[in-house]
Design an enzyme around this catalytic site. Sequence first.
Site, PDB file in Angstrom:
ATOM      1  CG  ASP A  24      74.221 -38.947  -3.980  1.00  0.00           C
ATOM      2  OD1 ASP A  24      74.198 -39.950  -4.713  1.00  0.00           O
ATOM      3  OD2 ASP A  24      74.654 -37.830  -4.356  1.00  0.00           O
ATOM      4  CB  ILE A  25      78.392 -35.856  -2.518  1.00  0.00           C
ATOM      5  CG1 ILE A  25      79.201 -34.703  -1.940  1.00  0.00           C
ATOM      6  CG2 ILE A  25      78.390 -35.828  -4.043  1.00  0.00           C
ATOM      7  CD1 ILE A  25      80.696 -34.787  -2.219  1.00  0.00           C
TER       8      ILE A  25
ATOM      9  CG  ASN B   8      71.394 -44.939 -12.517  1.00  0.00           C
ATOM     10  OD1 ASN B   8      70.249 -45.155 -12.896  1.00  0.00           O
ATOM     11  ND2 ASN B   8      71.700 -43.919 -11.728  1.00  0.00           N
TER      12      ASN B   8
ATOM     13  CD  GLN C  46      77.624 -48.101 -13.041  1.00  0.00           C
ATOM     14  OE1 GLN C  46      77.447 -48.812 -14.034  1.00  0.00           O
ATOM     15  NE2 GLN C  46      78.143 -48.547 -11.923  1.00  0.00           N
TER      16      GLN C  46
ATOM     17  CG  HIS D 291      76.127 -46.662  -6.824  1.00  0.00           C
ATOM     18  ND1 HIS D 291      77.089 -46.848  -7.796  1.00  0.00           N
ATOM     19  CD2 HIS D 291      75.332 -45.668  -7.285  1.00  0.00           C
ATOM     20  CE1 HIS D 291      76.889 -46.005  -8.782  1.00  0.00           C
ATOM     21  NE2 HIS D 291      75.825 -45.270  -8.508  1.00  0.00           N
ATOM     22  CG  LEU D 292      69.785 -50.166  -4.106  1.00  0.00           C
ATOM     23  CD1 LEU D 292      69.407 -50.624  -5.514  1.00  0.00           C
ATOM     24  CD2 LEU D 292      69.404 -51.241  -3.082  1.00  0.00           C
ATOM     25  CG  HIS D 293      71.062 -43.945  -6.544  1.00  0.00           C
ATOM     26  ND1 HIS D 293      71.662 -42.697  -6.453  1.00  0.00           N
ATOM     27  CD2 HIS D 293      71.702 -44.581  -7.548  1.00  0.00           C
ATOM     28  CE1 HIS D 293      72.597 -42.590  -7.377  1.00  0.00           C
ATOM     29  NE2 HIS D 293      72.653 -43.724  -8.064  1.00  0.00           N
TER      30      HIS D 293
HETATM   31  P1  5GP Z   1      75.313 -43.003 -10.584  1.00  0.00           P
HETATM   32  O1  5GP Z   1      75.054 -41.930 -11.598  1.00  0.00           O
HETATM   33  O2  5GP Z   1      76.637 -43.665 -10.829  1.00  0.00           O
HETATM   34  O3  5GP Z   1      74.176 -43.946 -10.426  1.00  0.00           O
HETATM   35  O4  5GP Z   1      75.377 -42.253  -9.186  1.00  0.00           O
HETATM   36  C1  5GP Z   1      76.555 -41.805  -8.587  1.00  0.00           C
HETATM   37  C2  5GP Z   1      76.168 -40.994  -7.388  1.00  0.00           C
HETATM   38  O5  5GP Z   1      77.315 -40.794  -6.601  1.00  0.00           O
HETATM   39  C3  5GP Z   1      75.618 -39.600  -7.717  1.00  0.00           C
HETATM   40  O6  5GP Z   1      74.297 -39.469  -7.184  1.00  0.00           O
HETATM   41  C4  5GP Z   1      76.603 -38.649  -7.060  1.00  0.00           C
HETATM   42  O7  5GP Z   1      75.993 -37.519  -6.485  1.00  0.00           O
HETATM   43  C5  5GP Z   1      77.271 -39.536  -6.019  1.00  0.00           C
HETATM   44  N1  5GP Z   1      78.643 -39.166  -5.696  1.00  0.00           N
HETATM   45  C6  5GP Z   1      79.642 -38.899  -6.574  1.00  0.00           C
HETATM   46  N2  5GP Z   1      80.782 -38.631  -5.921  1.00  0.00           N
HETATM   47  C7  5GP Z   1      80.491 -38.748  -4.598  1.00  0.00           C
HETATM   48  C8  5GP Z   1      81.277 -38.596  -3.412  1.00  0.00           C
HETATM   49  O8  5GP Z   1      82.477 -38.296  -3.439  1.00  0.00           O
HETATM   50  N3  5GP Z   1      80.643 -38.797  -2.223  1.00  0.00           N
HETATM   51  C9  5GP Z   1      79.313 -39.137  -2.147  1.00  0.00           C
HETATM   52  N4  5GP Z   1      78.807 -39.302  -0.939  1.00  0.00           N
HETATM   53  N5  5GP Z   1      78.555 -39.283  -3.250  1.00  0.00           N
HETATM   54  C10 5GP Z   1      79.138 -39.094  -4.460  1.00  0.00           C
END
Ligand code: 5GP
Length: 127
Positions: A35-36, A97, A104, A110-112
């Site tokens: 994750d970034i 999420n 989300q 995606h799975l964290h």
């Molecule tokens: P969500 O909130 O949709 O469950 O999580 C999205 C996740 O994607 C966040 O934890 C965010 O830091 C990550 N993310 C967003 N943009 C990028 C990206 O360009 N590269 C990577 N590696 N992670 C990203």
Amino acid sequence: MVYSYDDTNIFARILRGEIPNKTVLETEHALAFHDIGPQAPVHVLVIPKGPYVNFDHFAAEASAEEIADFTRAAGEVCRIMGVGPGEGGQGYRAISNAGAHGVQEVPHYHLHILGGRVLGGMLKRAD
Ligand code: 5GP
């Protein structure tokens, strides 16, 4: 049920190679990368390569082969990152999420996988 997938989302762009990622594991149907904005020492995202918006979309429409490959990949990520209790790790949390209430951010399933520290209680009641 009708799901609408937007292929301009950031993970679709990562899958097309338009944006770089720090890959942990790639399989036929899944990609795992750091994750970034990590929320814990271990924070890896596991995504299917297919165009699925969220978990329930994936569960409803992915093939058995995709689901098996994705699930095995997620388990392998736990092993690679050293957090799987079955491999002597200290544990992890797997979170997905979905939608507005799930907050989300990226509309590609995606799975964290989070770990590397005690993560605290799962949720706090807002009311
Ligand atoms: P969500 O909130 O949709 O469950 O999580 C999205 C996740 O994607 C966040 O934890 C965010 O830091 C990550 N993310 C967003 N943009 C990028 C990206 O360009 N590269 C990577 N590696 N992670 C990203």
